[in-house]
Write an enzyme that holds these catalytic residues in place. Sequence first.
Site, short mmCIF file in Angstrom:
data_model
loop_
_atom_site.label_atom_id
_atom_site.label_comp_id
_atom_site.label_asym_id
_atom_site.label_seq_id
_atom_site.Cartn_x
_atom_site.Cartn_y
_atom_site.Cartn_z
N GLY A 116 0.83 -1.19 0.00
CA GLY A 116 0.00 0.00 0.00
C GLY A 116 0.86 1.24 0.00
O GLY A 116 2.03 1.20 0.40
N GLN A 142 3.02 9.95 1.37
CA GLN A 142 4.30 9.25 1.43
C GLN A 142 5.21 9.63 0.26
O GLN A 142 6.41 9.40 0.33
CB GLN A 142 4.09 7.74 1.45
CG GLN A 142 3.49 7.24 2.75
CD GLN A 142 3.31 5.75 2.71
OE1 GLN A 142 2.30 5.24 2.24
NE2 GLN A 142 4.31 5.03 3.20
N CYS A 189 6.14 -0.29 7.34
CA CYS A 189 5.76 0.86 6.53
C CYS A 189 6.95 1.31 5.70
O CYS A 189 8.08 1.34 6.20
CB CYS A 189 5.31 1.99 7.45
SG CYS A 189 4.77 3.47 6.59
N LEU A 190 6.69 1.64 4.45
CA LEU A 190 7.75 2.12 3.56
C LEU A 190 8.34 3.43 4.07
O LEU A 190 9.49 3.75 3.77
CB LEU A 190 7.20 2.31 2.14
CG LEU A 190 6.69 1.04 1.45
CD1 LEU A 190 6.03 1.38 0.13
CD2 LEU A 190 7.81 0.03 1.27
N HIS A 218 -4.25 1.31 7.63
CA HIS A 218 -2.89 1.85 7.70
C HIS A 218 -2.73 3.02 6.72
O HIS A 218 -2.24 4.09 7.08
CB HIS A 218 -1.90 0.72 7.39
CG HIS A 218 -0.47 1.14 7.35
ND1 HIS A 218 0.45 0.73 8.29
CD2 HIS A 218 0.23 1.91 6.46
CE1 HIS A 218 1.64 1.24 7.99
NE2 HIS A 218 1.53 1.95 6.88
N GLU A 219 -3.16 2.82 5.47
CA GLU A 219 -2.99 3.84 4.45
C GLU A 219 -3.88 5.06 4.70
O GLU A 219 -3.45 6.20 4.48
CB GLU A 219 -3.23 3.28 3.04
CG GLU A 219 -2.29 2.16 2.63
CD GLU A 219 -0.81 2.47 2.80
OE1 GLU A 219 -0.41 3.65 2.71
OE2 GLU A 219 -0.03 1.53 3.04
N HIS A 251 -2.36 7.48 7.10
CA HIS A 251 -1.38 8.38 6.49
C HIS A 251 -2.05 9.68 6.02
O HIS A 251 -1.43 10.75 6.06
CB HIS A 251 -0.70 7.73 5.28
CG HIS A 251 0.45 6.85 5.62
ND1 HIS A 251 1.60 7.31 6.23
CD2 HIS A 251 0.65 5.52 5.41
CE1 HIS A 251 2.46 6.31 6.38
NE2 HIS A 251 1.91 5.21 5.90
#
Length: 163
Positions: free
Chosen positions: A46, A51, A97-98, A139-140, A143
């Site tokens: 995701g 991000q 997480c990225l 999660h996304e 953000h």
Amino acid sequence: MAIRKIRTDGDPILRKKSKVVTNYNDRLKLLIDDMYETMDLAPGVGLAAPQIGILKRVIVVDNREEDNDEGEKPMRFYMINPEIIEKDGEEVSMEGCLSVPGKQGTVKRAKHIKVKYNDLEGQEKLMEAEDFLARIIQHETDHLDGILYTDKAIDMYEAESEE
């Protein structure tokens, strides 16, 4: 399409609230294409627009790799202006997480959600998700409100390397 730079923890843009998308145009489609390409290269399941430094309420999800026993359909999709309108159940599981490289943490999330969002034509859609897919979406969407999973983590760990 282009690979975008993924912002990491400490970058102030990750803590800002994203703006609602009102212009459904070719630039938005290009952003989504770039997000898919960036997520695929990372690789991740995701990615949210903040991000990559864009404060718009857009996420992309790729749940195709997850082969599970619950019969959850593997999916690859985007959501514009996602809003979780129902949550139930709870489950604690590991997340990464990225934007937080080298770390993982256990996070409590709803097991089942219902999400309202828009497509590229601005049409409102509904999706229900559970288990891992519900976790990715939660999660996304966090953000988009400037929330990182580390804010909700019960415990944090150094990520296991895949060597």
